[in-house]
Scaffold this active site. Structure first.
Site, mmCIF file in Angstrom:
data_model
loop_
_atom_site.group_PDB
_atom_site.id
_atom_site.type_symbol
_atom_site.label_atom_id
_atom_site.label_comp_id
_atom_site.label_asym_id
_atom_site.label_seq_id
_atom_site.Cartn_x
_atom_site.Cartn_y
_atom_site.Cartn_z
ATOM 1 N N ASN A 213 36.872 -14.915 -22.168
ATOM 2 C CA ASN A 213 36.545 -13.911 -20.944
ATOM 3 C C ASN A 213 36.764 -14.938 -19.660
ATOM 4 O OD1 ASN A 213 33.986 -15.249 -20.206
ATOM 5 N ND2 ASN A 213 33.431 -14.323 -22.169
ATOM 6 N N GLY A 276 20.310 -17.810 -20.254
ATOM 7 C CA GLY A 276 21.377 -17.476 -20.770
ATOM 8 C C GLY A 276 22.390 -16.955 -19.747
ATOM 9 N N CYS A 277 23.342 -18.090 -19.275
ATOM 10 C CA CYS A 277 24.111 -17.793 -18.085
ATOM 11 C C CYS A 277 25.481 -17.593 -18.591
ATOM 12 C CB CYS A 277 24.156 -18.749 -17.020
ATOM 13 S SG CYS A 277 25.049 -18.266 -15.682
ATOM 14 N N ILE A 311 22.340 -14.562 -29.130
ATOM 15 C CA ILE A 311 21.768 -16.016 -28.854
ATOM 16 C C ILE A 311 20.538 -15.616 -27.889
ATOM 17 C CG2 ILE A 311 21.949 -17.994 -27.851
ATOM 18 C CD1 ILE A 311 25.166 -17.565 -27.909
HETATM 19 O O1 PMT Z 1 31.061 -18.521 -15.079
HETATM 20 P P1 PMT Z 1 30.967 -18.028 -13.763
HETATM 21 O O2 PMT Z 1 32.538 -17.841 -13.597
HETATM 22 O O3 PMT Z 1 30.377 -18.756 -12.594
HETATM 23 O O4 PMT Z 1 30.599 -16.286 -13.900
HETATM 24 C C1 PMT Z 1 29.191 -16.378 -13.987
HETATM 25 C C2 PMT Z 1 28.852 -15.182 -14.669
HETATM 26 C C3 PMT Z 1 29.520 -13.875 -14.112
HETATM 27 C C4 PMT Z 1 29.438 -15.355 -16.232
HETATM 28 C C5 PMT Z 1 27.235 -15.042 -15.093
HETATM 29 O O5 PMT Z 1 26.740 -15.181 -13.715
HETATM 30 C C6 PMT Z 1 26.774 -14.062 -16.076
HETATM 31 O O6 PMT Z 1 26.666 -12.746 -15.436
HETATM 32 N N1 PMT Z 1 26.719 -14.223 -17.187
HETATM 33 C C7 PMT Z 1 26.132 -13.284 -18.198
HETATM 34 C C8 PMT Z 1 27.640 -12.786 -18.861
HETATM 35 C C9 PMT Z 1 27.392 -11.793 -19.779
HETATM 36 O O7 PMT Z 1 27.831 -12.164 -20.923
HETATM 37 O O8 PMT Z 1 26.619 -10.647 -19.825
HETATM 38 P P2 PMT Z 1 26.360 -9.695 -20.635
HETATM 39 O O9 PMT Z 1 25.640 -8.572 -20.193
HETATM 40 O O10 PMT Z 1 27.471 -9.545 -21.808
HETATM 41 O O11 PMT Z 1 25.018 -10.534 -21.750
HETATM 42 C C10 PMT Z 1 23.545 -10.311 -21.471
HETATM 43 C C11 PMT Z 1 22.939 -11.696 -21.648
HETATM 44 O O12 PMT Z 1 22.921 -11.644 -23.267
HETATM 45 C C12 PMT Z 1 23.547 -12.854 -21.208
HETATM 46 O O13 PMT Z 1 22.362 -13.494 -20.814
HETATM 47 C C13 PMT Z 1 24.354 -13.503 -22.109
HETATM 48 O O14 PMT Z 1 24.182 -14.944 -22.072
HETATM 49 C C14 PMT Z 1 23.614 -12.950 -23.520
HETATM 50 N N2 PMT Z 1 24.179 -12.863 -24.824
HETATM 51 C C15 PMT Z 1 25.216 -11.824 -24.687
HETATM 52 C C16 PMT Z 1 25.872 -11.721 -26.009
HETATM 53 C C17 PMT Z 1 25.615 -12.535 -27.118
HETATM 54 N N3 PMT Z 1 26.283 -12.660 -28.129
HETATM 55 N N4 PMT Z 1 24.697 -13.577 -27.069
HETATM 56 C C18 PMT Z 1 23.820 -13.818 -25.827
HETATM 57 O O15 PMT Z 1 23.132 -14.524 -25.738
#
Ligand code: PMT
Length: 407
Positions: A213, A276-277, A311
């Protein structure tokens, strides 16, 4: 017994003004607390208090002229500027402040201000009308933007009979400010350990292709850098990104979600806070081809994807040594609603909702805006540089973490 200012070297600059007589007492008070004090007087200051008095009190010859061969041979102006831990100018007249604001170096004191890399504190002292003058205000504002400390002035009756702002702070008030300046600073995140995930994960299809991504890692790296600046110990688990490691951060590079999962769980159990960013790929290819896949004559093809481990949900589910767990939610619609659902479903303590439908924030942008949700509250952070946002967000995270810990 060590005194509070033991070993501190204070270069006291005195400019022309009736308050110069108070500088004698200031030297005594600083020395009583263990400071070593050397004095520079402007020509005008010598009219108000003699160098001999100040030499007797400080225990060192008073420097006055930039062009005095004997003084330059003893401790030259550059040496003097380098010697200081703090350059305190008390009193600082309107004229001196104006010269400093313009970066002039037309006497020994103004030259030392330009030549020092020590912090400079200025204690204004002047007639109340001169202090009110827009030119003086402008000059003081200029000094503030250059990180000069402006200590005072106070209000009260003045030597000329006027009443108003412009009196130099009393020597003991200045000493208190000097003590505060040198007091060890306790940073808000001192003693707190953080694990932060950042960037994308990359899920291989075959030896030359992958699913990923647009995450650049900038938000997560900004958090890591800000956390160190706020005093935390930081481990940064980074997906494949092109960013330098911030100073003081321990970085562990990973590529796939499986690798990030393994490292994150190893590290999370020794952290106080987990953030988890990372934009973790939700799916990976079921069967990674060992050789490059060949194009076929079919118009379409398909890949079977299987779920990656979640994660952050696994970290939040730890039954012992569970860190305070903060997630991000990158959404393109109904942002608050989806974020709240993730907060509950993944059993997080806090979630940062990120509207990634807007081109000027979120993925691979220098800026971001967030709404942070927790069980019984929320807070918005407007669009700003990720570096600044990171600082503010960490202070909120720490506040919530301390709140949870105390309950
Ligand atoms: O990296 P940049 O270009 O600076 O951009 C920042 C960002 C947009 C990536 C960041 O601010 C952000 O929003 N990160 C989360 C992105 C994401 O994957 O969101 P999600 O809604 O899909 O996931 C929700 C949470 O679960 C997140 O904390 C993610 O790290 C976690 N996750 C998701 C899937 C997975 N298999 N394991 C996880 O831990």
């Amino acid at each position: 017994m060590a005194l509070l200012l033991s070993g501190k070297r204070i270069l006291l600059g005195i400019s022309g003004g009736i308050a110069a007589y108070k500088s004698a007492d200031l030297i005594r008070r600083l020395k009583e607390r263990g400071a070593e004090v050397r004095v520079i007087q402007t020509d005008a200051a010598c009219e108000f208090i003699t160098p001999l008095t100040l030499q007797a009190l400080s225990g060192h010859p008073v420097a006055n002229s930039l062009l005095d061969p004997a003084a330059e041979a003893a401790m030259g102006h550059i040496e003097l500027a380098k010697w200081a831990d703090l350059l305190l100018i008390a009193p600082a007249s309107a004229d001196l402040i104006a010269r400093l604001a313009h970066g002039l170096a037309n006497d020994l004191l103004s030259t030392c201000v330009l030549a020092t890399d020590a912090p400079v504190a200025v204690a204004p002292a002047m007639n109340q009308q001169m202090y009110k003058n827009i030119a003086t205000k402008h000059n003081i504002d200029t000094l503030k933007t250059r990180n000069f400390y402006i200590w005072g002035p106070a209000a009260g009756e003045q030597a000329c009979g006027d009443v108003g702002m412009g009196r130099m702070l009393e020597p003991l008030q200045l000493v208190d400010l000097v003590l505060e300046h040198f007091a060890p600073k306790v940073l808000p995140l001192e003693g707190v350990s953080l694990v932060i995930t950042a960037g994308p994960t990359r899920e291989p299809i075959d030896p030359v292709r992958y699913i990923s991504n647009h995450s650049s890692g900038k938000m997560g790296f900004a958090l890591a850098e800000a956390a160190v600046q706020l005093g935390a110990q930081v481990t940064l688990i980074a997906g494949p990104v092109q960013l330098a490691t911030p100073a003081g951060v321990k970085r562990i590079d990973v590529v796939t979600a499986d690798q990030m999962y393994q490292v994150a769980l190893e590290q999370a159990i020794s952290a106080h806070i987990f953030i988890g960013c990372a934009a973790v790929a939700d799916y990976k290819v079921a069967q990674v081809a060992t050789q490059k896949l060949k194009k076929t004559s079919d118009d379409s093809t398909s890949l079977t994807l299987v779920k990656n481990p979640d994660i952050i949900a696994a970290v939040a589910a730890l039954t012992s040594q569970r860190p305070f767990t903060v997630g991000f939610a990158a959404e393109t619609q109904d942002v608050a609603n989806y974020a709240r659902q993730k907060l509950v479903k993944k059993k997080l303590d806090l979630i940062c909702a990120n509207d990634v439908s807007l081109s000027n924030q979120g993925f691979n942008s220098e800026q971001n805006a967030l709404t942070v949700f927790w069980a019984d509250g929320e807070q918005q952070f407007g669009l700003q540089a990720k570096t600044e946002l990171a600082q503010q967000l960490l202070l909120l995270i720490n506040e919530r973490y301390l709140h949870e810990k105390s309950h």
